[in-house]
Design a protein around this motif. Structure first.
Motif, mmCIF file in Angstrom:
data_model
loop_
_atom_site.group_PDB
_atom_site.id
_atom_site.type_symbol
_atom_site.label_atom_id
_atom_site.label_comp_id
_atom_site.label_asym_id
_atom_site.label_seq_id
_atom_site.Cartn_x
_atom_site.Cartn_y
_atom_site.Cartn_z
ATOM 1 N N PRO A 41 -0.289 -10.363 -17.650
ATOM 2 C CA PRO A 41 -0.889 -10.682 -16.353
ATOM 3 C C PRO A 41 -0.327 -11.945 -15.700
ATOM 4 C CG PRO A 41 -2.587 -10.107 -17.941
ATOM 5 C CD PRO A 41 -1.297 -10.204 -18.690
ATOM 6 N N PRO A 42 -0.005 -13.013 -16.448
ATOM 7 C CA PRO A 42 0.570 -14.184 -15.765
ATOM 8 C C PRO A 42 1.893 -13.872 -15.074
ATOM 9 C CG PRO A 42 -0.195 -14.809 -17.934
ATOM 10 C CD PRO A 42 -0.287 -13.322 -17.855
ATOM 11 N N LYS A 43 2.726 -13.039 -15.697
ATOM 12 C CA LYS A 43 4.007 -12.683 -15.097
ATOM 13 C C LYS A 43 3.785 -11.843 -13.838
ATOM 14 C CE LYS A 43 8.510 -10.806 -16.328
ATOM 15 N NZ LYS A 43 9.306 -10.228 -17.412
ATOM 16 N N ALA A 44 2.831 -10.918 -13.895
ATOM 17 C CA ALA A 44 2.524 -10.109 -12.714
ATOM 18 C C ALA A 44 2.002 -11.002 -11.591
ATOM 19 C CB ALA A 44 1.498 -9.035 -13.068
ATOM 20 N N TYR A 45 1.142 -11.972 -11.925
ATOM 21 C CA TYR A 45 0.624 -12.904 -10.925
ATOM 22 C C TYR A 45 1.767 -13.722 -10.323
ATOM 23 C CZ TYR A 45 -2.030 -16.754 -8.881
ATOM 24 O OH TYR A 45 -2.541 -17.680 -8.015
ATOM 25 N N LEU A 46 2.687 -14.177 -11.172
ATOM 26 C CA LEU A 46 3.834 -14.955 -10.700
ATOM 27 C C LEU A 46 4.689 -14.133 -9.743
ATOM 28 C CD1 LEU A 46 5.689 -17.432 -10.794
ATOM 29 C CD2 LEU A 46 6.701 -16.498 -12.861
ATOM 30 N N LYS A 47 4.944 -12.877 -10.072
ATOM 31 C CA LYS A 47 5.751 -12.026 -9.196
ATOM 32 C C LYS A 47 5.051 -11.779 -7.868
ATOM 33 C CE LYS A 47 8.550 -9.630 -12.604
ATOM 34 N NZ LYS A 47 8.960 -8.337 -13.161
ATOM 35 N N ASP A 48 3.730 -11.577 -7.910
ATOM 36 C CA ASP A 48 2.977 -11.377 -6.669
ATOM 37 C C ASP A 48 3.024 -12.618 -5.786
ATOM 38 O OD1 ASP A 48 2.343 -8.840 -7.485
ATOM 39 O OD2 ASP A 48 0.324 -9.367 -8.196
ATOM 40 N N ARG A 49 2.841 -13.781 -6.386
ATOM 41 C CA ARG A 49 2.864 -15.038 -5.613
ATOM 42 C C ARG A 49 4.258 -15.309 -5.055
ATOM 43 N NH1 ARG A 49 0.217 -17.613 -3.058
ATOM 44 N NH2 ARG A 49 0.313 -19.687 -3.928
ATOM 45 N N GLU A 57 4.524 -13.330 -1.994
ATOM 46 C CA GLU A 57 3.752 -13.936 -0.912
ATOM 47 C C GLU A 57 4.481 -15.139 -0.315
ATOM 48 O OE1 GLU A 57 -0.049 -14.992 -2.462
ATOM 49 O OE2 GLU A 57 -0.579 -12.925 -2.944
ATOM 50 N N LEU A 58 5.106 -15.933 -1.173
ATOM 51 C CA LEU A 58 5.797 -17.138 -0.708
ATOM 52 C C LEU A 58 7.160 -16.830 -0.100
ATOM 53 C CD1 LEU A 58 4.976 -19.504 -3.692
ATOM 54 C CD2 LEU A 58 3.992 -19.588 -1.402
ATOM 55 N N GLY A 59 7.685 -15.637 -0.351
ATOM 56 C CA GLY A 59 8.992 -15.275 0.188
ATOM 57 C C GLY A 59 10.149 -15.839 -0.615
ATOM 58 N N ILE A 60 9.896 -16.179 -1.860
ATOM 59 C CA ILE A 60 10.943 -16.688 -2.747
ATOM 60 C C ILE A 60 11.171 -15.634 -3.822
ATOM 61 C CG2 ILE A 60 11.607 -18.522 -4.347
ATOM 62 C CD1 ILE A 60 9.656 -20.348 -2.863
ATOM 63 N N PRO A 61 12.401 -15.175 -4.009
ATOM 64 C CA PRO A 61 12.652 -14.155 -5.041
ATOM 65 C C PRO A 61 12.257 -14.660 -6.431
ATOM 66 C CG PRO A 61 14.556 -14.378 -3.614
ATOM 67 C CD PRO A 61 13.613 -15.484 -3.252
ATOM 68 N N TYR A 62 11.748 -13.740 -7.233
ATOM 69 C CA TYR A 62 11.304 -14.081 -8.583
ATOM 70 C C TYR A 62 12.438 -14.694 -9.398
ATOM 71 C CZ TYR A 62 9.913 -13.285 -13.437
ATOM 72 O OH TYR A 62 9.658 -13.441 -14.772
ATOM 73 N N THR A 63 13.651 -14.132 -9.267
ATOM 74 C CA THR A 63 14.787 -14.642 -10.036
ATOM 75 C C THR A 63 15.143 -16.066 -9.636
ATOM 76 O OG1 THR A 63 16.289 -13.594 -8.472
ATOM 77 C CG2 THR A 63 15.783 -12.378 -10.490
ATOM 78 N N VAL A 64 14.947 -16.398 -8.353
ATOM 79 C CA VAL A 64 15.203 -17.767 -7.899
ATOM 80 C C VAL A 64 14.124 -18.700 -8.435
ATOM 81 C CG1 VAL A 64 15.363 -19.251 -5.863
ATOM 82 C CG2 VAL A 64 16.453 -17.023 -5.856
ATOM 83 N N MET A 65 12.872 -18.215 -8.438
ATOM 84 C CA MET A 65 11.753 -19.045 -8.893
ATOM 85 C C MET A 65 11.901 -19.428 -10.365
ATOM 86 S SD MET A 65 8.978 -20.609 -8.063
ATOM 87 C CE MET A 65 8.483 -19.938 -6.508
ATOM 88 N N ILE A 66 12.370 -18.504 -11.196
ATOM 89 C CA ILE A 66 12.505 -18.827 -12.618
ATOM 90 C C ILE A 66 13.903 -19.334 -12.942
ATOM 91 C CG2 ILE A 66 10.754 -17.153 -13.278
ATOM 92 C CD1 ILE A 66 13.070 -15.428 -14.391
#
Length: 152
Positions: A76-84, A87-96
């Motif tokens: 669930p934390p990973k799913a929440y991170l991907k959803d956020r 919402e923020l408009g930042i790709p998940y791969t860039v965020m991590i």
């Protein structure tokens, strides 16, 4: 092998000679492409066959929603991170990823704080969730956002 020394009357002549040698050594000769052979069209062969239903014609996944649900429930934390991230408009791969620019690092710190408070993840687990970061990075992020929220 013998070499002949050349004398140049000006720097411009020297540069022109060097450019010519460079072009001769490093630029490949232009070769014309061979002429394409004419395309001979073959007559169309009609095949009378029964059309297969879509579920038999190709691979289709009727349980994609179940797979998605299982992935979300598994972490669930990973799913929440991907959803956020969406919402923020930042790709998940860039965020991590390793990007240190402020427009990525500030939301990353806020997300670390949100996930730590919402899911109670330990700092090492939080660091692993955010691309294998050290636990002290997660600790710094959570403390920084808590300090900023306390100052408000």
């Amino acid at each position: 092998m013998s070499f002949v020394a050349r004398e140049f009357s000006s720097a411009a002549e020297l540069r022109a000679h060097a450019a010519a040698v460079h072009a001769r050594c490093f630029n490949p000769a232009v070769r014309l492409a061979p002429k394409p052979e004419p395309i001979v069209e073959e007559p169309e062969i009609r095949v009378f066959a029964r059309k297969l239903p879509m579920w038999e014609a190709g691979t289709s996944s009727f349980d994609a929603h179940v797979v998605e649900w299982r992935n979300r429930m598994a972490n669930p934390p990973k799913a929440y991170l991907k959803d956020r991230c969406r919402e923020l408009g930042i790709p998940y791969t860039v965020m991590i990823g390793a990007d240190r620019r402020r427009n990525v690092s500030d939301p990353r710190q806020v997300l670390m704080w949100e996930i730590h408070n919402k899911f109670g993840l330990s700092f090492p687990a939080l660091g692993r969730l955010f691309g294998g970061r050290d636990h002290t990075t997660a600790l710094y992020s959570v403390r920084k956002i808590e300090a900023l929220r306390g100052a408000e």
